[in-house]
Design a protein around this motif. Structure first.
Motif, PDB file in Angstrom:
ATOM      1  N   ASP A 166       0.869  -1.171   0.000  1.00  0.00           N
ATOM      2  CA  ASP A 166       0.000   0.000   0.000  1.00  0.00           C
ATOM      3  C   ASP A 166       0.905   1.220   0.000  1.00  0.00           C
ATOM      4  OD1 ASP A 166      -1.878   1.948   0.278  1.00  0.00           O
ATOM      5  OD2 ASP A 166      -2.696   1.261   2.196  1.00  0.00           O
ATOM      6  N   THR A 167       1.189   1.723  -1.189  1.00  0.00           N
ATOM      7  CA  THR A 167       2.146   2.829  -1.320  1.00  0.00           C
ATOM      8  C   THR A 167       1.618   4.131  -0.741  1.00  0.00           C
ATOM      9  OG1 THR A 167       1.301   3.229  -3.564  1.00  0.00           O
ATOM     10  CG2 THR A 167       3.237   1.797  -3.346  1.00  0.00           C
ATOM     11  N   ASN A 168       0.317   4.168  -0.438  1.00  0.00           N
ATOM     12  CA  ASN A 168      -0.254   5.374   0.164  1.00  0.00           C
ATOM     13  C   ASN A 168      -0.220   5.348   1.693  1.00  0.00           C
ATOM     14  OD1 ASN A 168      -0.999   6.481  -2.390  1.00  0.00           O
ATOM     15  ND2 ASN A 168      -2.818   5.167  -2.410  1.00  0.00           N
ATOM     16  N   TYR A 169       0.308   4.268   2.259  1.00  0.00           N
ATOM     17  CA  TYR A 169       0.321   4.151   3.723  1.00  0.00           C
ATOM     18  C   TYR A 169       1.592   3.434   4.162  1.00  0.00           C
ATOM     19  CZ  TYR A 169      -1.977   4.137   8.304  1.00  0.00           C
ATOM     20  OH  TYR A 169      -2.311   4.381   9.620  1.00  0.00           O
ATOM     21  N   ILE A 170       2.726   3.990   3.833  1.00  0.00           N
ATOM     22  CA  ILE A 170       4.023   3.390   4.167  1.00  0.00           C
ATOM     23  C   ILE A 170       4.390   3.745   5.607  1.00  0.00           C
ATOM     24  CG2 ILE A 170       6.490   3.444   3.657  1.00  0.00           C
ATOM     25  CD1 ILE A 170       5.780   3.793   0.733  1.00  0.00           C
ATOM     26  N   GLU A 171       4.773   2.700   6.364  1.00  0.00           N
ATOM     27  CA  GLU A 171       5.095   2.852   7.788  1.00  0.00           C
ATOM     28  C   GLU A 171       3.939   3.520   8.540  1.00  0.00           C
ATOM     29  OE1 GLU A 171       8.865   4.765   8.220  1.00  0.00           O
ATOM     30  OE2 GLU A 171       9.976   2.910   7.862  1.00  0.00           O
ATOM     31  N   GLY A 172       2.729   3.148   8.159  1.00  0.00           N
ATOM     32  CA  GLY A 172       1.545   3.708   8.793  1.00  0.00           C
ATOM     33  C   GLY A 172       1.266   3.059  10.130  1.00  0.00           C
ATOM     34  N   ALA A 173       0.698   3.808  11.035  1.00  0.00           N
ATOM     35  CA  ALA A 173       0.371   3.298  12.360  1.00  0.00           C
ATOM     36  C   ALA A 173      -0.828   2.355  12.298  1.00  0.00           C
ATOM     37  CB  ALA A 173       0.074   4.461  13.300  1.00  0.00           C
ATOM     38  N   PRO A 174      -0.990   1.495  13.310  1.00  0.00           N
ATOM     39  CA  PRO A 174      -2.152   0.584  13.333  1.00  0.00           C
ATOM     40  C   PRO A 174      -3.469   1.351  13.278  1.00  0.00           C
ATOM     41  CG  PRO A 174      -0.524  -0.081  14.956  1.00  0.00           C
ATOM     42  CD  PRO A 174      -0.069   1.242  14.428  1.00  0.00           C
ATOM     43  N   GLN A 175      -4.420   0.783  12.535  1.00  0.00           N
ATOM     44  CA  GLN A 175      -5.765   1.362  12.423  1.00  0.00           C
ATOM     45  C   GLN A 175      -6.720   0.480  13.223  1.00  0.00           C
ATOM     46  OE1 GLN A 175      -5.896   1.191   8.102  1.00  0.00           O
ATOM     47  NE2 GLN A 175      -5.713   3.412   7.986  1.00  0.00           N
ATOM     48  N   VAL A 176      -7.096   0.942  14.384  1.00  0.00           N
ATOM     49  CA  VAL A 176      -7.949   0.157  15.273  1.00  0.00           C
ATOM     50  C   VAL A 176      -9.406   0.515  14.992  1.00  0.00           C
ATOM     51  CG1 VAL A 176      -8.501  -0.409  17.660  1.00  0.00           C
ATOM     52  CG2 VAL A 176      -6.134   0.158  17.013  1.00  0.00           C
ATOM     53  N   PRO A 177     -10.234  -0.466  14.606  1.00  0.00           N
ATOM     54  CA  PRO A 177     -11.657  -0.169  14.387  1.00  0.00           C
ATOM     55  C   PRO A 177     -12.314   0.323  15.675  1.00  0.00           C
ATOM     56  CG  PRO A 177     -11.068  -2.285  13.428  1.00  0.00           C
ATOM     57  CD  PRO A 177      -9.904  -1.854  14.261  1.00  0.00           C
ATOM     58  N   ARG A 178     -13.193   1.272  15.550  1.00  0.00           N
ATOM     59  CA  ARG A 178     -13.879   1.824  16.712  1.00  0.00           C
ATOM     60  C   ARG A 178     -15.322   2.160  16.348  1.00  0.00           C
ATOM     61  NH1 ARG A 178     -10.739   7.638  17.216  1.00  0.00           N
ATOM     62  NH2 ARG A 178     -10.470   8.020  14.987  1.00  0.00           N
ATOM     63  N   PHE A 179     -16.081   2.498  17.362  1.00  0.00           N
ATOM     64  CA  PHE A 179     -17.490   2.795  17.172  1.00  0.00           C
ATOM     65  C   PHE A 179     -17.810   4.278  17.366  1.00  0.00           C
ATOM     66  CE2 PHE A 179     -17.299  -1.676  18.245  1.00  0.00           C
ATOM     67  CZ  PHE A 179     -18.199  -2.252  17.363  1.00  0.00           C
ATOM     68  N   PHE A 216     -15.705   1.171  12.417  1.00  0.00           N
ATOM     69  CA  PHE A 216     -15.164   1.911  11.282  1.00  0.00           C
ATOM     70  C   PHE A 216     -13.740   2.354  11.591  1.00  0.00           C
ATOM     71  CE2 PHE A 216     -17.101   5.055  14.057  1.00  0.00           C
ATOM     72  CZ  PHE A 216     -16.134   6.052  14.112  1.00  0.00           C
ATOM     73  N   VAL A 217     -13.030   2.743  10.559  1.00  0.00           N
ATOM     74  CA  VAL A 217     -11.726   3.377  10.687  1.00  0.00           C
ATOM     75  C   VAL A 217     -11.793   4.695   9.924  1.00  0.00           C
ATOM     76  CG1 VAL A 217     -10.418   1.237  10.962  1.00  0.00           C
ATOM     77  CG2 VAL A 217     -10.802   2.160   8.679  1.00  0.00           C
ATOM     78  N   ASN A 218     -10.999   5.635  10.364  1.00  0.00           N
ATOM     79  CA  ASN A 218     -10.966   6.919   9.665  1.00  0.00           C
ATOM     80  C   ASN A 218     -10.155   6.815   8.386  1.00  0.00           C
ATOM     81  OD1 ASN A 218     -10.931   8.177  12.901  1.00  0.00           O
ATOM     82  ND2 ASN A 218     -12.496   8.834  11.437  1.00  0.00           N
ATOM     83  N   GLY A 219     -10.421   7.736   7.506  1.00  0.00           N
ATOM     84  CA  GLY A 219      -9.612   7.820   6.304  1.00  0.00           C
ATOM     85  C   GLY A 219      -8.219   8.327   6.620  1.00  0.00           C
ATOM     86  N   THR A 220      -7.385   8.435   5.627  1.00  0.00           N
ATOM     87  CA  THR A 220      -6.012   8.907   5.825  1.00  0.00           C
ATOM     88  C   THR A 220      -5.721  10.065   4.885  1.00  0.00           C
ATOM     89  OG1 THR A 220      -5.153   7.299   4.213  1.00  0.00           O
ATOM     90  CG2 THR A 220      -5.198   6.628   6.522  1.00  0.00           C
ATOM     91  N   VAL A 223     -14.008   1.131  -1.865  1.00  0.00           N
ATOM     92  CA  VAL A 223     -13.130   2.104  -1.214  1.00  0.00           C
ATOM     93  C   VAL A 223     -11.697   1.858  -1.658  1.00  0.00           C
ATOM     94  CG1 VAL A 223     -12.291   2.981   0.995  1.00  0.00           C
ATOM     95  CG2 VAL A 223     -14.675   2.255   0.763  1.00  0.00           C
ATOM     96  N   GLU A 224     -11.010   2.920  -2.062  1.00  0.00           N
ATOM     97  CA  GLU A 224      -9.621   2.772  -2.501  1.00  0.00           C
ATOM     98  C   GLU A 224      -8.677   2.509  -1.342  1.00  0.00           C
ATOM     99  OE1 GLU A 224      -8.398   6.041  -4.858  1.00  0.00           O
ATOM    100  OE2 GLU A 224      -9.919   5.746  -6.421  1.00  0.00           O
ATOM    101  N   GLN A 225      -9.001   3.004  -0.174  1.00  0.00           N
ATOM    102  CA  GLN A 225      -8.134   2.843   0.993  1.00  0.00           C
ATOM    103  C   GLN A 225      -8.131   1.394   1.470  1.00  0.00           C
ATOM    104  OE1 GLN A 225      -8.662   5.727   4.174  1.00  0.00           O
ATOM    105  NE2 GLN A 225      -8.282   4.147   5.712  1.00  0.00           N
ATOM    106  N   LYS A 226      -7.007   0.962   1.998  1.00  0.00           N
ATOM    107  CA  LYS A 226      -6.873  -0.367   2.604  1.00  0.00           C
ATOM    108  C   LYS A 226      -6.870  -0.223   4.121  1.00  0.00           C
ATOM    109  CE  LYS A 226      -4.289  -2.720  -1.090  1.00  0.00           C
ATOM    110  NZ  LYS A 226      -4.422  -1.667  -2.121  1.00  0.00           N
ATOM    111  N   ILE A 227      -7.245  -1.303   4.808  1.00  0.00           N
ATOM    112  CA  ILE A 227      -7.245  -1.301   6.269  1.00  0.00           C
ATOM    113  C   ILE A 227      -6.031  -2.065   6.772  1.00  0.00           C
ATOM    114  CG2 ILE A 227      -8.690  -3.374   6.438  1.00  0.00           C
ATOM    115  CD1 ILE A 227      -9.935  -2.099   8.963  1.00  0.00           C
TER     116      ILE A 227
END
Length: 380
Positions: free
Chosen positions: A67-80, A91-95, A146-150
């Protein structure tokens, strides 16, 4: 005597008959089932094995998917809930991309204005489940629109999903441990059985060979073997070579235990009777001698798994085992051994938790089996 008392006595008598007529393995299972820690450890290991076997389905992405749009990205924790309110579905927020004020490099940060909902059994990249079942369904993920990956556990320096790579690494490390232990177990049965049954000169020769193998320095040996592996070998060839090497050098301890047990029973009446009846040595060992302490062999076998897994992890960590693009716990930890990774991407150490949990689980299961296999333990 009332009917209730009569029924209670009948139930107690039936339980006693069931206990005294149960086989050895049934008694071991009853005792093991009462060991809560061992049962919990077995459940955890079972989940890890299932996740590894069905890695293509459990992991949202492949082990080398970037995922070249999220290199060394922090964990995305699903929340309510977030600043915009709460939702029934996780859900997770966009980046969005911003410039780091210290290093001036581009980094991905959460965009609180955008929400992407997490779905189960979502359509994703096509894979082959178990190596031959084509499917494009994954356990969890974002909508394919959605183009974004989780990335539940973030990404590495190439944008590869740490969660997916850890799941695939679980399959590799656990399978190496299982196959390696099986190889060493078969060798230990054969070599220890021969030494314990025949004793004398044959036993002396085997023990000298065993001592030579035990005193060989492991790290220099693996360094030489790693250097001898051709660079053009595929990941599959390196995998099987690694498994074979660990199995070939892991049998001496178990072989000596089997030998000592056989030496103590080789002159028992039932063994002598089988020998006088004309039974072959192989049949006497397999049918009469080994079953007398099979439960203890199983315990030793289970306890051998953590050592095999730690050996693979340690060797891959120092660059003497599997190498990229293969993924194992040791390979993943090797990529996280720099000071920069400790400071900026600590989530790369998540595979270390899997190593610790697996080793502790095997150890606890071994303790539970040892207690269950003890013929002097009381069964209630």
């Amino acid at each position: 005597m009332t009917d209730a008392t009569h029924n209670t006595d009948a139930a107690a008598e039936e339980a006693r008959l069931k206990y005294y007529s149960a086989s050895q393995w049934t008694l071991i299972w009853w005792r093991f089932r009462r060991h809560r820690a061992a049962m919990m450890a077995a459940s955890v290991l079972g989940l890890m094995f299932l996740a590894g076997i069905f890695a293509e389905f459990v992991a949202p992405y492949g082990p080398v998917t970037r995922d070249t749009n999220y290199i060394e990205g922090a964990p995305q924790v699903p929340r309510f809930c977030d600043a915009g309110g709460c939702s029934v579905f996780p859900f997770v927020n966009g980046t969005k991309t911003e410039r780091d004020p210290v290093t001036l490099r581009a980094i991905s940060v959460p965009d609180p204005e955008v929400r992407h909902y997490v779905h189960v059994f979502v359509k994703g990249e096509p894979v082959k489940l178990l190596g031959f079942i084509p499917t494009d369904r994954h356990l969890v993920g974002l909508s394919p629109d959605v183009e974004q990956k989780i990335h539940f556990w973030g990404t590495d320096d190439l944008g590869r999903d740490v969660f997916s790579r850890t799941i695939y690494a679980t399959r590799t490390s656990l399978s190496i441990g299982v196959i390696g232990v099986m190889i060493s177990f078969v060798l230990a049965l054969i070599i220890g059985g021969i030494a314990g049954y025949f004793a004398g000169l044959i036993d002396n020769i085997i023990q000298r060979v065993t001592e030579v193998i035990r005193v060989v320095p492991i790290i220099p040996l693996y360094m030489g073997l790693a250097a001898a592996m051709p660079k053009e070998w595929s990941t599959t060839q390196v995998y099987f070579a690694m498994t074979l090497i660990l199995g070939l050098f892991g049998w001496p301890t178990l072989a000596r235990r089997i030998r000592s047990q056989l030496l103590s029973i080789r002159n028992e009446d039932y063994v002598i009777a089988a020998r006088l009846a004309g039974a072959r040595p192989g049949r006497i060992i397999a049918q009469h001698m080994l079953p007398s302490f099979t439960s203890f062999i199983i315990v030793d076998l289970v306890i051998s798994f953590p050592y095999m897994i730690l050996s693979e992890t340690a060797l891959s960590f120092v660059g003497l085992g599997l190498r990229p693009p293969s993924v194992s716990w040791g390979v993943l930890l090797q990529q996280a051994q720099s000071v920069r990774a400790i400071e900026q991407t600590p989530w790369l150490f998540i595979p270390a938790i899997f190593v610790v949990v697996a080793v502790l689980a095997f150890t606890v299961i071994g303790d539970g089996l040892r207690d269950a296999a003890d013929p002097y333990s009381e069964a209630h």
